[in-house]
Design a protein around this motif. Structure first.
Motif, mmCIF file in Angstrom:
data_model
loop_
_atom_site.group_PDB
_atom_site.id
_atom_site.type_symbol
_atom_site.label_atom_id
_atom_site.label_comp_id
_atom_site.label_asym_id
_atom_site.label_seq_id
_atom_site.Cartn_x
_atom_site.Cartn_y
_atom_site.Cartn_z
ATOM 1 N N ARG A 61 1.065 -1.164 -0.102
ATOM 2 C CA ARG A 61 -0.160 -0.398 0.242
ATOM 3 C C ARG A 61 0.752 0.924 0.063
ATOM 4 O O ARG A 61 0.786 2.136 -1.038
ATOM 5 C CB ARG A 61 -0.650 -0.206 1.538
ATOM 6 N N ARG A 62 1.686 0.889 0.875
ATOM 7 C CA ARG A 62 2.990 2.280 0.898
ATOM 8 C C ARG A 62 3.786 2.788 -0.465
ATOM 9 O O ARG A 62 3.385 3.585 -0.902
ATOM 10 C CB ARG A 62 3.646 1.863 1.712
ATOM 11 N N LYS A 63 4.000 1.525 -0.777
ATOM 12 C CA LYS A 63 4.790 2.016 -2.567
ATOM 13 C C LYS A 63 3.566 2.193 -3.418
ATOM 14 O O LYS A 63 3.723 3.529 -4.234
ATOM 15 C CB LYS A 63 4.506 0.285 -2.954
ATOM 16 N N ASP A 64 2.168 1.208 -3.407
ATOM 17 C CA ASP A 64 1.317 2.458 -3.952
ATOM 18 C C ASP A 64 0.869 4.090 -4.348
ATOM 19 O O ASP A 64 1.082 4.897 -4.715
ATOM 20 C CB ASP A 64 -0.309 1.987 -3.990
ATOM 21 N N LEU A 119 2.812 5.660 -2.245
ATOM 22 C CA LEU A 119 4.229 6.867 -2.590
ATOM 23 C C LEU A 119 4.630 7.202 -4.430
ATOM 24 O O LEU A 119 4.334 8.404 -4.630
ATOM 25 C CB LEU A 119 5.376 5.762 -2.851
ATOM 26 N N LYS A 120 3.899 5.987 -5.219
ATOM 27 C CA LYS A 120 3.557 6.320 -6.575
ATOM 28 C C LYS A 120 3.134 7.000 -7.441
ATOM 29 O O LYS A 120 3.145 7.730 -7.625
ATOM 30 C CB LYS A 120 3.676 5.191 -6.575
ATOM 31 N N LYS A 121 2.375 6.841 -6.523
ATOM 32 C CA LYS A 121 0.580 8.027 -6.582
ATOM 33 C C LYS A 121 1.155 9.789 -6.447
ATOM 34 O O LYS A 121 0.866 10.376 -6.966
ATOM 35 C CB LYS A 121 -0.535 7.653 -6.270
ATOM 36 N N GLU A 122 1.872 9.694 -5.079
ATOM 37 C CA GLU A 122 2.375 11.005 -4.860
ATOM 38 C C GLU A 122 3.432 11.299 -5.970
ATOM 39 O O GLU A 122 2.805 12.933 -6.045
ATOM 40 C CB GLU A 122 3.088 10.472 -3.732
ATOM 41 N N THR A 123 4.066 10.878 -6.244
ATOM 42 C CA THR A 123 5.296 11.820 -6.807
ATOM 43 C C THR A 123 4.642 11.457 -8.458
ATOM 44 O O THR A 123 5.026 12.569 -8.756
ATOM 45 C CB THR A 123 6.369 10.215 -7.349
ATOM 46 N N GLU A 124 3.833 10.907 -8.749
ATOM 47 C CA GLU A 124 3.215 11.090 -10.184
ATOM 48 C C GLU A 124 2.348 12.451 -10.096
ATOM 49 O O GLU A 124 2.438 13.238 -10.568
ATOM 50 C CB GLU A 124 1.871 9.978 -10.590
ATOM 51 N N LYS A 136 2.567 14.807 -8.602
ATOM 52 C CA LYS A 136 3.616 15.721 -8.321
ATOM 53 C C LYS A 136 4.772 16.398 -9.204
ATOM 54 O O LYS A 136 5.107 17.871 -9.976
ATOM 55 C CB LYS A 136 4.722 15.488 -6.885
ATOM 56 N N LYS A 137 4.613 14.968 -10.021
ATOM 57 C CA LYS A 137 5.133 15.440 -11.234
ATOM 58 C C LYS A 137 4.827 15.910 -12.825
ATOM 59 O O LYS A 137 4.752 17.271 -13.264
ATOM 60 C CB LYS A 137 5.417 14.098 -11.972
#
Lengths: 600, 359
Positions: B245-248, B250-255, B257-258
């Motif tokens: 979940r955490r990984k997901d 994080l991924k979403k967040e970075t996206e 942000k991008k």
């Protein structure tokens, strides 16, 4: 390596391919280092600084094309041939083969540099343009002592001396000298030949010492090239005034080390003969004074030469005046010392004065054998001396220090001799190479010289202010002239101001009258307006300044940025210059103040 | 026709079968052939049979020519190939022509020289060919530089002060450089000579460090053991899920942000463009400045050509008490030889060498 073949692993382009170090170049040309240096100097190939120093910062780099240029020169082959010949000679000597040795020794191969000169200077103007260094070097070696240790031979020194005298004789003869400046280092001359300004530096007539940290082999190689160049240049120049080139000199004068005078006589004689003006009278004179010389050459030379007689020399100078196509400058220079006779004292530097005075149309003699006239000659106008006391003084002539000559030459007028009299410290010797206007600072003496120049010019076109009352004292006359002119200027200014004021007053009066005619009720207003207009008229002076400032600001605003920056930079530069000038003035003021306080 | 051997007559009933009729057949064949080909040739006169062919048969001719034109390979290799570009000659045509002209000139000049009987020739007699490659000057520095007015033998006070100030400044700079530079290593060091035996007892540094390093080592070991124990613990499903979940997240967040960053950048595009333009301008200006500075430097100093830097000669100026105003009393302080040599060095014609050259 040939041009089209590139070995594997060799660079194809860039600095690595374009430049080679000196040792690589030597290897490429297959000569030894000293030959390489000689070749480079003679061919005019010099090291360059590549953008990237591939082999390191402590190497000297040459462009590969330059090296090819050297390689294709026949001189390279010639040097090799000479080297092998030397070996043969040595071998013959070692084997005690006397016959062979003698035979070989007399047939040594030699080389000439004519082709190289034509290659480096395809036109005569090019050669003239590059004559500065050449002349300086030749003049320097003419004054150096011959030194066995450094391979400086007597023969070469004599050759240099000859060449330098030939050049000086030409310049003096054609009155091409323009500026002279005596510095601590040496004497700078500037001549203008065929529109080219040629500046050269000659040493002072003092004992020359050879410093240790100079590579004389390099200097001698340069000298070798320059000697050839100057010889060809002299040849061309002499032929341009219809004189045979290798001049034949009077051996008597030559023995007395008066080559320059001998040369000038030779030039005079030759040009006269070219003009076919040989007269029987001269020959008659000549026969009387004929020295017992049996030399055929001399006879040839002498038979047109009018002798060591001032009159004849004067005649010569006049004769030369008939030359055509001369520009203003040359004429001015030619007539500077016209109708003046100089006598040089024993202690003054003779070489430079013998060159300078005839170049400006004067007649000069000196103490010693072979001189054209003696010290006792009554017609001498100036005697150049540099000693505080004189044994016997002639009243008919002025005794001045040598600096007077140089200053006159630079100012192009006959300066008053008062400052230069014997025993006084002469006024400062200013450099004629400095443009005072551009520098912004004008030394005091330069200003007085300028004023004198202006006065001299005015004398030619006499102004109403100048009155020629005492002719014995030209300097006072000049100064008076200046003062008069200044006064006249001031008066004129005053008059103009008065006139404008008057006119203004009249206008006002007229307006007032008209106003009165139209309506008396309007008078008040009119007066008011008049006063207003008066105020307005008073104001314009500051207003104008304001307007000018505004306009400059406006134009500054309108300007593109680049130009504005440039303008600002220029202003800064001007300010700096001004500050410099102010500093100099300040210093001078201080100095003066200090002197006055000391005097007190 | 000779007698043909008769074959066996066994079983032959009729005589005809055994009689050869070849000659008759031959005749018939021949006669029919003749009839078909248009009559026997023997009877036709030779004129009608043979004639000289005067018409041109191109095909044949070409064949013959082809046969004849065959070139040996050795020759063909040397022949010009239109597809291979020729290697340009190192000597251009122009110069070749020029050389010829020069040769002719030299001959002409020699005749002239013999006339003038001096061995000298007017080198620049014919300056007709105007277009010659101009060689660039090796240096922008003039060969003879005129000294400032302060170096006159009898200078005016102000200019003399100016020049003197320059000279003094040069001297002082040298002095300061000497003073402010790093001190040279002293030749002698105070203290006593140490024996070789004593040298072994000298310690490079004090002994305090050793203990601390040992302690550090121990601490490291403890930590290492703890880590090992924690690694052995099994990962539970809950833990794994949490990690996923955490990984997901994080991924979403970075996206996100991008994307935000991108939109921001797009919004500030004009600014960026401006910035780039500004940078370009700055770069260009810097380049220009550098070029100008280099030109300026070249005006007073040659490029570095070898191991040693060029050192300008000191200015030749009289001291205040040396000014006498008399040419006779001028001090012979310098020689021109050095000046000329320095000038050669300054213009880059001679590579500067070390200070003390030989002796």
């Amino acid at each position: 390596m040939p041009k089209h073949y590139r070995p594997a692993g060799k660079k194809k382009e860039g600095n690595a391919a374009k430049y080679v170090t000196r040792s690589q170049a030597v290897k490429l040309l297959q000569v030894n280092l000293s030959t390489f240096r000689r070749l480079c100097i003679l061919k005019g190939v010099f090291p360059r600084e590549p953008k990237k120093k591939v082999k390191g910062n402590h190497h000297t780099y040459y462009h590969l094309k330059d090296i090819w240029f050297v390689k294709h020169d026949p001189l390279l082959e010639k040097f090799r041939e000479m080297r092998t010949y030397e070996k043969k000679l040595k071998k013959a000597e070692a084997k005690k083969n006397r016959d062979l040795y003698e035979r070989l020794r007399t047939r040594k191969p030699s080389y000439t540099l004519d082709r190289l000169i034509l290659e480096r200077y395809p036109k005569f103007v090019d050669a003239l343009r590059d004559l500065d260094d050449c002349l300086s070097m030749v003049h320097l070696f003419a004054a150096l002592p011959a030194l066995e240790r450094e391979n400086i031979e007597v023969k070469r020194i004599h050759h240099c001396r000859k060449l330098s005298h030939e050049w000086q004789a030409y310049i003096a003869r054609t009155h091409k000298l323009r500026k002279v400046f005596i510095s601590v280092k040496g004497i700078y001359f500037q001549a203008e030949v065929e529109g080219q300004k040629i500046t050269w530096l000659t040493p002072h007539a003092l004992q020359q010492v050879l410093p240790d940290d100079v590579d004389y082999s390099v200097m001698l190689t340069f000298l070798e090239f320059y000697e050839t160049l100057l010889a060809f240049t002299n040849f061309k120049l002499y032929h341009s005034i219809n004189v045979n080139y290798p001049p034949i000199l009077d051996p008597q004068l030559e023995a007395l080390a008066e080559e320059l005078y001998a040369l000038s006589r030779y030039l005079d004689a030759n040009t006269r003969s070219a003009r076919a003006s040989g007269s029987d009278q001269v020959e008659g004179q000549e026969n009387e004074k004929q020295h017992d010389e049996s030399d055929l050459r001399l006879a040839q030379l002498q038979h047109q030469l009018p002798h060591n007689e001032p009159g004849a020399l004067m005649h010569l100078v006049e004769d030369a005046a008939g030359e055509d196509e001369e520009d203003e400058d040359t004429k001015e220079c030619k007539n500077l010392f016209k109708d003046m006779k100089f006598f040089l004292g024993r202690e003054v530097p003779r070489e430079s004065l013998l060159f300078v005075i005839p170049a400006f149309g004067g007649i000069v003699s000196w103490e010693g054998d072979g001189a054209p006239f003696r010290e006792a000659d009554q017609s001498i106008t100036h005697q150049i001396v540099d000693r505080p006391t004189q044994g016997h003084k002639f009243l008919s002539r002025e005794y001045v220090q040598p600096q007077w000559i140089y200053d006159c030459v630079n100012a192009r007028i006959i300066l008053p001799t008062e400052g230069y009299l014997v025993g006084r410290v002469p006024p400062p010797h200013l450099s004629p190479f400095v443009d005072n206007e551009a520098e912004g600072y004008v030394p005091d003496y330069a200003e007085t010289v300028k004023r004198l120049q202006a006065a001299a010019r005015n004398e030619v076109l006499p102004m109403p202010g100048t009155v020629k009352e005492d002719l014995e004292d030209p300097q006072r006359l000049l100064v008076e002239g200046i003062i008069d002119r200044a006064e006249a200027n001031e008066a004129a200014e005053k008059k103009r101001k008065m006139a404008t004021l008057e006119k203004q007053y009249h206008d006002e009066l007229k307006m007032e009258l008209e106003g009165a005619q139209y309506s008396s009720s309007m008078i008040n207003q009119n007066i008011e307006s008049n006063t207003a207009s008066g105020e307005a008229r008073e104001e314009p002076a500051p207003d104008l300044q304001q307007i000018a400032e505004d306009s400059t600001n406006m134009s500054k605003l309108v300007m593109p940025r680049k130009k504005r920056r440039l303008l600002e930079a220029m202003e800064i530069g001007k300010k700096r210059k001004q500050a410099n000038v102010d500093l100099l003035k300040e210093r001078k003021k201080k100095n003066e103040a200090g002197q006055t306080s000391k005097a007190k | 026709m000779g007698k043909v051997s008769k074959g066996s007559r066994k079983g032959k009933k009729a005589w005809r079968a055994n009689i050869s009729t070849d000659d008759i057949h031959d005749f018939f064949e021949k006669s029919t052939k003749d009839a078909l080909s248009g009559g026997s040739l023997a009877a036709v006169p030779s004129e009608s049979l043979f004639f000289v062919d005067k018409s041109r048969d191109l095909l044949v001719k070409r064949k013959i020519e082809k046969q004849r034109e065959k070139v040996l390979r050795t020759d063909s290799v040397l022949q010009k190939n239109p597809f291979v570009q020729a290697v340009p000659s190192t000597v251009s045509k122009k110069s070749r022509r020029k050389r010829k002209v020069v040769n002719i000139d030299v001959q002409g000049d020699n005749e002239e020289a013999s006339v003038s009987a001096s061995g000298m020739v007017d080198l620049w007699a014919d300056e007709s060919d105007g277009k010659l490659k101009k060689k660039p000057k090796p240096s922008v520095i003039p060969a003879v530089e005129v000294e400032p007015p302060g170096c006159s033998y009898n200078p005016s006070f102000e200019s003399h002060q100016d020049s003197l100030a320059c000279a003094v400044a040069d001297e002082m700079q040298k002095v300061y450089k000497h003073e402010l530079g790093p001190e040279p290593v002293p030749l002698t060091v105070p203290g006593e000579v140490i024996d070789e035996e004593d040298m072994y007892f000298l310690e490079a540094d004090e002994g305090g460090d050793d203990d601390t390093s040992l302690e550090n080592l121990e601490g490291d070991e403890n930590k290492a053991t703890e880590n090992r124990s924690s690694k052995t613990k099994p990962v539970t499903r809950v833990e794994l899920n949490r990690r996923a979940r955490r990984k997901d997240l994080l991924k979403k967040e970075t996206e996100a942000k991008k994307i935000g960053q991108q939109s921001k950048e797009i919004n500030s595009l004009p600014d960026i463009i401006q910035e780039i333009a500004r940078e370009d301008e700055e770069k260009q200006r810097r380049h220009l400045r550098r070029v100008v500075a280099q030109q300026e430097r070249l005006k007073c100093r040659p490029p570095r050509l070898g191991k040693h830097k060029f050192e300008p000669a000191p200015m030749q100026v009289l001291l205040s008490e040396e000014i006498t105003g008399s040419l006779r009393q001028l001090k012979a302080c310098c020689t021109l030889a050095k000046d000329r040599f320095k000038s050669l060095e300054k213009r880059g014609l001679v590579v500067p060498t070390g200070r003390n050259r030989r002796r």
